[in-house]
Structure formats: structure tokens, C-alpha cells
Design an enzyme around this catalytic site. Sequence first.
Site, PDB file in Angstrom:
ATOM      1  N   HIS A   1       0.872  -1.204   0.000  1.00 63.60           N
ATOM      2  CA  HIS A   1       0.000   0.000   0.000  1.00 63.60           C
ATOM      3  C   HIS A   1       0.896   1.236   0.000  1.00 63.60           C
ATOM      4  O   HIS A   1       1.474   1.584   1.024  1.00 63.60           O
ATOM      5  CB  HIS A   1      -0.910   0.008   1.228  1.00 63.60           C
ATOM      6  CG  HIS A   1      -1.891   1.143   1.231  1.00 63.60           C
ATOM      7  ND1 HIS A   1      -3.244   0.966   1.423  1.00 63.60           N
ATOM      8  CD2 HIS A   1      -1.731   2.482   1.064  1.00 63.60           C
ATOM      9  CE1 HIS A   1      -3.856   2.131   1.377  1.00 63.60           C
ATOM     10  NE2 HIS A   1      -2.958   3.089   1.167  1.00 63.60           N
TER      11      HIS A   1
ATOM     12  N   HIS B   1       1.576   5.364  -1.644  1.00 66.19           N
ATOM     13  CA  HIS B   1       1.226   6.557  -2.425  1.00 66.19           C
ATOM     14  C   HIS B   1       2.518   7.147  -2.974  1.00 66.19           C
ATOM     15  O   HIS B   1       3.384   7.571  -2.195  1.00 66.19           O
ATOM     16  CB  HIS B   1       0.533   7.599  -1.540  1.00 66.19           C
ATOM     17  CG  HIS B   1      -0.751   7.106  -0.952  1.00 66.19           C
ATOM     18  ND1 HIS B   1      -1.973   7.285  -1.561  1.00 66.19           N
ATOM     19  CD2 HIS B   1      -1.001   6.405   0.181  1.00 66.19           C
ATOM     20  CE1 HIS B   1      -2.924   6.730  -0.823  1.00 66.19           C
ATOM     21  NE2 HIS B   1      -2.352   6.185   0.244  1.00 66.19           N
ATOM     22  N   LEU B   2       2.638   7.179  -4.290  1.00 62.41           N
ATOM     23  CA  LEU B   2       3.872   7.713  -4.905  1.00 62.41           C
ATOM     24  C   LEU B   2       3.676   9.106  -5.485  1.00 62.41           C
ATOM     25  O   LEU B   2       4.650   9.750  -5.865  1.00 62.41           O
ATOM     26  CB  LEU B   2       4.361   6.765  -6.013  1.00 62.41           C
ATOM     27  CG  LEU B   2       5.031   5.473  -5.541  1.00 62.41           C
ATOM     28  CD1 LEU B   2       5.297   4.558  -6.740  1.00 62.41           C
ATOM     29  CD2 LEU B   2       6.320   5.761  -4.792  1.00 62.41           C
ATOM     30  N   ARG B   3       2.401   9.544  -5.592  1.00 62.42           N
ATOM     31  CA  ARG B   3       2.107  10.862  -6.176  1.00 62.42           C
ATOM     32  C   ARG B   3       2.638  10.938  -7.615  1.00 62.42           C
ATOM     33  O   ARG B   3       2.770   9.936  -8.282  1.00 62.42           O
ATOM     34  CB  ARG B   3       2.662  12.003  -5.306  1.00 62.42           C
ATOM     35  CG  ARG B   3       2.386  11.898  -3.813  1.00 62.42           C
ATOM     36  CD  ARG B   3       0.937  11.798  -3.452  1.00 62.42           C
ATOM     37  NE  ARG B   3       0.744  11.974  -2.010  1.00 62.42           N
ATOM     38  CZ  ARG B   3      -0.300  11.507  -1.343  1.00 62.42           C
ATOM     39  NH1 ARG B   3      -1.264  10.821  -1.946  1.00 62.42           N
ATOM     40  NH2 ARG B   3      -0.420  11.729  -0.050  1.00 62.42           N
TER      41      ARG B   3
ATOM     42  N   ASN C   1      -5.015   7.492  -6.034  1.00 62.23           N
ATOM     43  CA  ASN C   1      -5.709   8.745  -5.681  1.00 62.23           C
ATOM     44  C   ASN C   1      -4.915   9.986  -6.097  1.00 62.23           C
ATOM     45  O   ASN C   1      -4.631  10.854  -5.283  1.00 62.23           O
ATOM     46  CB  ASN C   1      -6.077   8.776  -4.189  1.00 62.23           C
ATOM     47  CG  ASN C   1      -4.873   8.724  -3.256  1.00 62.23           C
ATOM     48  OD1 ASN C   1      -3.823   8.217  -3.620  1.00 62.23           O
ATOM     49  ND2 ASN C   1      -5.023   9.264  -2.052  1.00 62.23           N
TER      50      ASN C   1
ATOM     51  N   LYS D   1      -9.163  -0.063  -6.031  1.00 58.28           N
ATOM     52  CA  LYS D   1      -9.245   0.571  -4.717  1.00 58.28           C
ATOM     53  C   LYS D   1     -10.608   1.193  -4.494  1.00 58.28           C
ATOM     54  O   LYS D   1     -11.076   2.001  -5.315  1.00 58.28           O
ATOM     55  CB  LYS D   1      -8.158   1.647  -4.603  1.00 58.28           C
ATOM     56  CG  LYS D   1      -8.139   2.396  -3.274  1.00 58.28           C
ATOM     57  CD  LYS D   1      -7.720   1.492  -2.124  1.00 58.28           C
ATOM     58  CE  LYS D   1      -7.877   2.168  -0.774  1.00 58.28           C
ATOM     59  NZ  LYS D   1      -6.738   2.919  -0.337  1.00 58.28           N
TER      60      LYS D   1
ATOM     61  N   HIS E   1     -10.575   1.128   1.724  1.00 57.94           N
ATOM     62  CA  HIS E   1     -10.373   2.072   2.829  1.00 57.94           C
ATOM     63  C   HIS E   1     -11.603   1.909   3.715  1.00 57.94           C
ATOM     64  O   HIS E   1     -12.676   2.408   3.394  1.00 57.94           O
ATOM     65  CB  HIS E   1     -10.238   3.509   2.302  1.00 57.94           C
ATOM     66  CG  HIS E   1      -9.966   4.498   3.394  1.00 57.94           C
ATOM     67  ND1 HIS E   1      -8.779   5.152   3.526  1.00 57.94           N
ATOM     68  CD2 HIS E   1     -10.739   4.916   4.425  1.00 57.94           C
ATOM     69  CE1 HIS E   1      -8.808   5.928   4.605  1.00 57.94           C
ATOM     70  NE2 HIS E   1     -10.000   5.813   5.149  1.00 57.94           N
TER      71      HIS E   1
ATOM     72  N   HIS F   1      -4.727  -0.693   5.740  1.00 59.89           N
ATOM     73  CA  HIS F   1      -4.270   0.046   6.924  1.00 59.89           C
ATOM     74  C   HIS F   1      -5.222  -0.061   8.112  1.00 59.89           C
ATOM     75  O   HIS F   1      -5.803   0.926   8.554  1.00 59.89           O
ATOM     76  CB  HIS F   1      -3.993   1.526   6.600  1.00 59.89           C
ATOM     77  CG  HIS F   1      -4.990   2.195   5.707  1.00 59.89           C
ATOM     78  ND1 HIS F   1      -6.336   2.175   5.929  1.00 59.89           N
ATOM     79  CD2 HIS F   1      -4.817   2.925   4.574  1.00 59.89           C
ATOM     80  CE1 HIS F   1      -6.940   2.853   4.990  1.00 59.89           C
ATOM     81  NE2 HIS F   1      -6.052   3.321   4.147  1.00 59.89           N
TER      82      HIS F   1
ATOM     83  N   LEU G   1      -5.057   9.028   8.018  1.00 59.04           N
ATOM     84  CA  LEU G   1      -6.361   8.372   8.084  1.00 59.04           C
ATOM     85  C   LEU G   1      -6.216   6.915   7.666  1.00 59.04           C
ATOM     86  O   LEU G   1      -5.500   6.651   6.698  1.00 59.04           O
ATOM     87  CB  LEU G   1      -7.368   9.092   7.180  1.00 59.04           C
ATOM     88  CG  LEU G   1      -7.863  10.442   7.735  1.00 59.04           C
ATOM     89  CD1 LEU G   1      -8.692  11.185   6.706  1.00 59.04           C
ATOM     90  CD2 LEU G   1      -8.682  10.223   9.016  1.00 59.04           C
TER      91      LEU G   1
ATOM     92  N   ASP H   1       1.383   2.554   3.557  1.00 56.44           N
ATOM     93  CA  ASP H   1       0.529   3.737   3.394  1.00 56.44           C
ATOM     94  C   ASP H   1       1.367   5.010   3.451  1.00 56.44           C
ATOM     95  O   ASP H   1       0.875   6.062   3.879  1.00 56.44           O
ATOM     96  CB  ASP H   1      -0.593   3.763   4.442  1.00 56.44           C
ATOM     97  CG  ASP H   1      -1.684   4.772   4.081  1.00 56.44           C
ATOM     98  OD1 ASP H   1      -1.788   5.148   2.904  1.00 56.44           O
ATOM     99  OD2 ASP H   1      -2.416   5.194   5.002  1.00 56.44           O
TER     100      ASP H   1
ATOM    101  N   HIS I   1       3.004  14.481   1.835  1.00 56.39           N
ATOM    102  CA  HIS I   1       2.391  15.786   1.597  1.00 56.39           C
ATOM    103  C   HIS I   1       3.451  16.815   1.905  1.00 56.39           C
ATOM    104  O   HIS I   1       4.199  16.678   2.875  1.00 56.39           O
ATOM    105  CB  HIS I   1       1.207  16.028   2.542  1.00 56.39           C
ATOM    106  CG  HIS I   1       0.015  15.176   2.260  1.00 56.39           C
ATOM    107  ND1 HIS I   1      -0.905  15.494   1.286  1.00 56.39           N
ATOM    108  CD2 HIS I   1      -0.403  14.016   2.812  1.00 56.39           C
ATOM    109  CE1 HIS I   1      -1.849  14.556   1.263  1.00 56.39           C
ATOM    110  NE2 HIS I   1      -1.561  13.648   2.177  1.00 56.39           N
TER     111      HIS I   1
ATOM    112  N   ALA J   1      -4.177  14.727   5.705  1.00 57.98           N
ATOM    113  CA  ALA J   1      -3.908  13.437   6.350  1.00 57.98           C
ATOM    114  C   ALA J   1      -2.884  12.675   5.527  1.00 57.98           C
ATOM    115  O   ALA J   1      -2.990  12.607   4.305  1.00 57.98           O
ATOM    116  CB  ALA J   1      -5.194  12.633   6.436  1.00 57.98           C
TER     117      ALA J   1
HETATM  118  C1  NCD Z   1      -3.622   9.075   2.149  1.00 64.58           C
HETATM  119  C2  NCD Z   1      -3.137  10.132   1.163  1.00 64.58           C
HETATM  120  O1  NCD Z   1      -2.617  11.155   1.583  1.00 64.58           O
HETATM  121  O2  NCD Z   1      -3.248   9.898  -0.060  1.00 64.58           O
HETATM  122  N1  NCD Z   1      -3.666   9.651   3.456  1.00 64.58           N
HETATM  123  C3  NCD Z   1      -3.634   8.992   4.642  1.00 64.58           C
HETATM  124  O3  NCD Z   1      -3.795   9.636   5.677  1.00 64.58           O
HETATM  125  N2  NCD Z   1      -3.430   7.689   4.703  1.00 64.58           N
HETATM  126  C4  NCD Z   1      -4.925   8.537   1.735  1.00 64.58           C
HETATM  127  C5  NCD Z   1      -5.316   7.265   2.440  1.00 64.58           C
HETATM  128  O4  NCD Z   1      -4.703   6.210   2.234  1.00 64.58           O
HETATM  129  O5  NCD Z   1      -6.244   7.292   3.255  1.00 64.58           O
HETATM  130 ZN    ZN Z   2      -3.328   5.069   1.630  1.00 64.72          ZN
END
Ligand code: NCD
Ligand code: ZN
Length: 351
Positions: free
Chosen positions: A14, A16-18, A42, A100, A137, A175, A221, A249, A253, A265
Site C-alpha cells: 500500500h 502513495h507515490l504521487r 488517488n 481501490k 479504505h 491500513h 487516516l 501507506d 504531503h 492526512a
Molecule cells: C492518504 C493520502 O494522503 O493519499 N492519506 C492517509 O492519511 N493515509 C490517503 C489514504 O490512504 O487514506
Molecule cells: Zn493510503
Amino acid sequence: MVQSVTLRRPDDMHLHLRDGNTLRAVLPYSARQFGRAIVMPNLKPPVTTVGAARAYRARILAALPASLTFEPLMTAYLCDNTDPEEIRKGFNERVLTAVKLYPAGATTHAEYGVTGTDKVAKVLDVMQELGMPLLIHGESTDPGVDVFDREALFLDSTLKPLLDTFPALKIVLEHITTEQAAEFVDADSSGRLAATITPQHLLFNRNAMFTGGLRPHYYCLPVLKREQHRLALRRVATSGSPSFFLGTDSAPHERAAKEAACGCAGIFSAPTALEAYLTVFEQENAIDRFEAFASENGRRFYGLPPNEGTVTLTHEPNDAPRSVPLGEGKSIETFIADGELSWQLSAQSSR
Ligand code: NCD
Ligand code: ZN
């Protein structure tokens, strides 16, 4: 005391690479530890089509330093109007590994998420037929529900009916943060329900967000919970059960977006994720079970072959950077760094 641990190269189930600059800045931290990652969709706009997933995968591979090997496993962002045939095509063409499900509004960039599971029944039928995992989620989005109760409530209100309606659908509850979720997944003996666990939910309880003031870099989150929940997560993660596996996860940011009146988050754990998990397994006297959690359970659930190569972690002060620069004075704060961990990734081989 164990001084060094070598395990099969792990996977991050899990991540997030943006995109763009941020992608280039954060990707090397994941790729030096993990052989593969399940990449979250996302983005803005979200990755909803086979074409968008293929293009995103190409951008990730283009951002990868030549010295590293890494396989991004792509996911599609489920919407009320997702075409089941698009998902089938993505799976059959080996572009999409999973789908997802964000309940609409549940988290960062979840505004295009699903408003009710009945809306996506046809997609879920196809996924069940294909054996394609649904990643959830798992939080109620009812604004009347206390933020700390949203995961526990989701289990009975949504997950249980979903499991009953789609008896062969493979589901990863992402998560997990509560004793209730840990027990729910542990109690399922079908082998088609699993859960990922983040390093922050194993290491910290909700006090971490309020120690001496408001600490936005501990906000993610689902939000950190009480100590009893952290202990339950540690029990299942280190139990040897194949239903629980590593998913960081890691969610970068920019600092200013977190240190704000309405902060985002997400915790950026990629630079120290593996060391943070190993710290937990060491504290629980379960180093012998770490490889199953990090390198075996997840890939088995997804039906993937084992990674080639190994990683070695050594007992020494960790030298991860406190923050990762993005240029133009911008940066991302790293989750636990600066000597807060006593493990360090010391070697990596991809063969
Ligand atoms: C994630 C995000 O920033 O993309 N944020 C987080 O708090 N985990 C989104 C997510 O996985 O809920
Ligand atoms: Zn996530």
C-alpha cells in the site's frame, strides 16, 4: 541480541507515490527497500482507466533511478460509474493488479469515491470472477459517527454485507487501526480476506498527535487510535498469520500542506518504513516472523512470485533524512528519522 537481519526482498502492499516532482523525490526511498509496491490511484484526477494506469506506470518507471529495480503494481480508483469491462480489460492486459474502493469523502482525494457498494455491484461481480483483489479504505463516512469509531463501524455496516454478497471476492482491508478490525480479519478462515498494517499504527497510539501540542506529522487516516488497538495490531502482525502483511501507506504531503489550519492526512514513512517495522518485530521477540509479514504473506495473497534478491538490516543508528527536499524551498517531513531508530538498511540485492 540479533545484530543483522537478512530477508527476501519485501513488497509494500500500500503506497502513495504521487506524481511529477514529488514522485521523483520519494520513489527512490521505496525502491531501495521494496521489490514491488501496490500503487494507490488517488492522484488528481484519479487513475480510473486502463490508459491512465498504463501512463502512470510509465511515469513511475521513468522516475526510477537506473541503479534500482522496482515493479509498480497498478490499481484503479473505483467510482460509482466505473465500467466493469474497463476493469476486466486492465486485469487481462496485466496493467491493473487491483481496484481501490474509497468510500466517497473518506480520506485525501476520495471525493470521487463510491457512494454505496450497490452502485458498483457489476464491477465487483467481474472482479470476483477474475480473482482480482478489492482494496478497501474501511471507514464509515457518516459525519455523525465519531472519527475514532469509523473503522469499527464499517466492519458491520459495510464489510460484512459485502463479504456475504460476494462470497468469492478477494478483499484487502487496508491500513487497519483497531482491535475490532484485527479480530474481524483474524476470525475469517476463508483465505480471501486480508489486511495491511502501517508502521505508524504499530508504533504509536493517538497520544502521539497531541504530545506537547498539536503534531500534524502524526496525522493520517484512519487516525491513530488508543493503546489497546495498537497492542492488538502488534499481536496479529507478529502472530505469523498469513492474513496480515506489510503496507506502509506512505503518503507524502508537502510540509506546508500538513502544517496548516486544515492539514492534510498522510504520513511519509518511505525512508524508514522497513526499519520501523523491524523495530516492532524485535520488541515483540518476533524477528523470526518478520520475513513472512514483509516478503511472503502479501505476495501470496496477490498470487505473485517471490522476489529475487534480499535486503539486510543492521543494528546501528539510522541515518534517514529528517526531511526530503522538493525544490523551491518545499520539503516533506519524514516519519521517525534522525537516530530515532536503531536499525538501518545496509545492503540490498535484486538478484
Ligand atoms: C492518504 C493520502 O494522503 O493519499 N492519506 C492517509 O492519511 N493515509 C490517503 C489514504 O490512504 O487514506
Ligand atoms: Zn493510503
